[in-house]
Design an enzyme around this catalytic site. Structure first.
Site, PDB file in Angstrom:
ATOM      1  N   ASP A 180     -11.574  -3.967   7.554  1.00 35.99           N
ATOM      2  CA  ASP A 180     -10.755  -4.295   6.385  1.00 35.99           C
ATOM      3  C   ASP A 180      -9.948  -5.549   6.714  1.00 35.99           C
ATOM      4  O   ASP A 180      -8.987  -5.495   7.491  1.00 35.99           O
ATOM      5  CB  ASP A 180      -9.805  -3.146   6.035  1.00 35.99           C
ATOM      6  CG  ASP A 180     -10.496  -1.945   5.406  1.00 35.99           C
ATOM      7  OD1 ASP A 180     -11.737  -1.823   5.546  1.00 35.99           O
ATOM      8  OD2 ASP A 180      -9.791  -1.116   4.799  1.00 35.99           O
ATOM      9  N   LYS A 209     -10.347  -4.696  -1.960  1.00 30.98           N
ATOM     10  CA  LYS A 209      -9.298  -3.688  -1.737  1.00 30.98           C
ATOM     11  C   LYS A 209      -7.979  -4.226  -2.277  1.00 30.98           C
ATOM     12  O   LYS A 209      -7.702  -5.422  -2.168  1.00 30.98           O
ATOM     13  CB  LYS A 209      -9.230  -3.394  -0.238  1.00 30.98           C
ATOM     14  CG  LYS A 209      -8.126  -2.440   0.207  1.00 30.98           C
ATOM     15  CD  LYS A 209      -8.229  -2.212   1.717  1.00 30.98           C
ATOM     16  CE  LYS A 209      -7.018  -1.492   2.278  1.00 30.98           C
ATOM     17  NZ  LYS A 209      -7.094  -1.303   3.745  1.00 30.98           N
ATOM     18  N   LYS A 229     -11.612  -0.489  -3.255  1.00 24.11           N
ATOM     19  CA  LYS A 229     -10.736   0.421  -2.528  1.00 24.11           C
ATOM     20  C   LYS A 229      -9.313   0.281  -3.059  1.00 24.11           C
ATOM     21  O   LYS A 229      -8.728  -0.793  -3.016  1.00 24.11           O
ATOM     22  CB  LYS A 229     -10.783   0.144  -1.026  1.00 24.11           C
ATOM     23  CG  LYS A 229      -9.853   1.053  -0.207  1.00 24.11           C
ATOM     24  CD  LYS A 229     -10.055   0.835   1.281  1.00 24.11           C
ATOM     25  CE  LYS A 229      -9.013   1.579   2.105  1.00 24.11           C
ATOM     26  NZ  LYS A 229      -9.213   1.385   3.562  1.00 24.11           N
TER      27      LYS A 229
END
Length: 220
Positions: free
Chosen positions: A94, A158, A187
Site C-alpha cells: 500500500d 485507497k 479500499k
C-alpha cells in the site's frame, strides 16, 4: 446488505500503523486476524518479517505500507522499501501517492512514481494499492489520482492513510469506484468503526476495508 462475519472478515485488512506499536502489539493483531480469518494484516514495513512469521500457515496475507504516511519520499527509496518488504514476506503493498505533485498537476511525476512501484511489486507477483489521501484533495484531484493509478497498472486505489485528518467517506468511495470501474479494487480506509459503516462502504463500492476496529466490528 447482509454478510456473515466470515464473509465480512475477508474484506478487512486488519491494521496497526501507530508509530508506538510494539512487537507484542503486532503479535496481538496477527492473533486476532487469524482468529477472525481476515484478508490481511497491514503494518509498517519494519514489522513485515514478524508478521510473516506470525501468519505462517494461515490464509491471512501480510501487507506493508510504503512511502508512508506522506508520499513525499523519492521514488528510488520507495521502490527499495517495496522490494525489501516483499522479500521479507509482504504479499501486498500500500503506497502513498505523491500528494503535493498531484495537487501541483505534475501528472508525469505522479504516474512515474506509481509505475515504478507497480512494476517492482508486479515483478514479484504481488498486489499494489495506491493511497490518495482524499481529505487533502478536491474531487477533480481524486479523479485524476485514480486515473493515474489505473494508467500505471495499480491493482487498487485507497482512500486514506488514517493520518491525514480524515478517513473514508461514502462519497469518496462512490467517486473512486465510478472512476476506476472494474479496472481496479477500491479500499476504504480510516474511520470505519461499526459493522453498519463497514457494510455501507462495501455497498458504495469498496472491495477492501482498512480497519483497526476489526475485533469490535466482528464481535457486534
Amino acid at each position: 446488505m447482509e454478510l456473515t462475519n466470515q464473509e465480512l472478515a475477508k474484506y478487512i485488512d486488519h491494521t496497526l500503523l501507530a508509530a508506538n506499536a510494539t512487537a507484542d502489539d503486532i503479535k496481538k493483531i496477527c492473533a486476532e486476524a487469524k482468529q477472525f480469518n481476515t484478508a490481511s494484516v497491514c503494518v509498517n514495513s519494519y514489522w513485515i518479517p514478524l508478521v510473516a512469521e506470525e501468519l505462517k500457515g494461515s490464509t491471512v496475507n501480510p501487507i506493508s505500507v510504503v512511502g508512508f504516511p506522506f508520499g513525499a519520499g523519492n521514488t528510488e527509496g520507495t521502490v527499495a522499501e517495496t522490494e525489501q518488504a516483499i522479500k521479507d514476506g509482504a504479499e501486498e503493498i500500500d503506497m502513498v501517492i505523491n500528494i503535493g505533485a498531484l495537487r501541483d498537476k505534475q501528472d508525469d511525476v505522479v504516474y512515474n512514481d506509481i509505475k515504478a512501484i507497480a512494476d517492482k511489486t508486479h515483478e514479484y507477483g504481488k498486489l499494489l494499492k495506491v493511497i490518495l489521501e482524499t481529505a487533502y484533495l478536491t474531487d477533480e484531484e481524486k479523479i485524476r489520482g485514480c486515473e493515474l493509478a489505473i494508467k500505471a497498472n495499480a491493482d487498487f486505489v485507497k482512500t486514506s492513510t488514517g493520518f491525514g485528518g480524515g478517513g473514508a467517506t461514502l462519497a469518496d468511495v462512490k467517486l473512486m469506484r465510478e472512476t476506476v470501474g472494474d479496472q481496479a479494487g477500491v479500499k476504504a480506509s480510516g474511520g470505519i468503526h461499526t459493522r453498519e459503516e463497514a457494510l455501507a462502504m462495501i455497498e458504495a463500492g469498496a472491495s477492501r476495508l482498512g480497519m483497526s476496529a476489526t475485533v469490535a466490528v466482528l464481535s457486534e
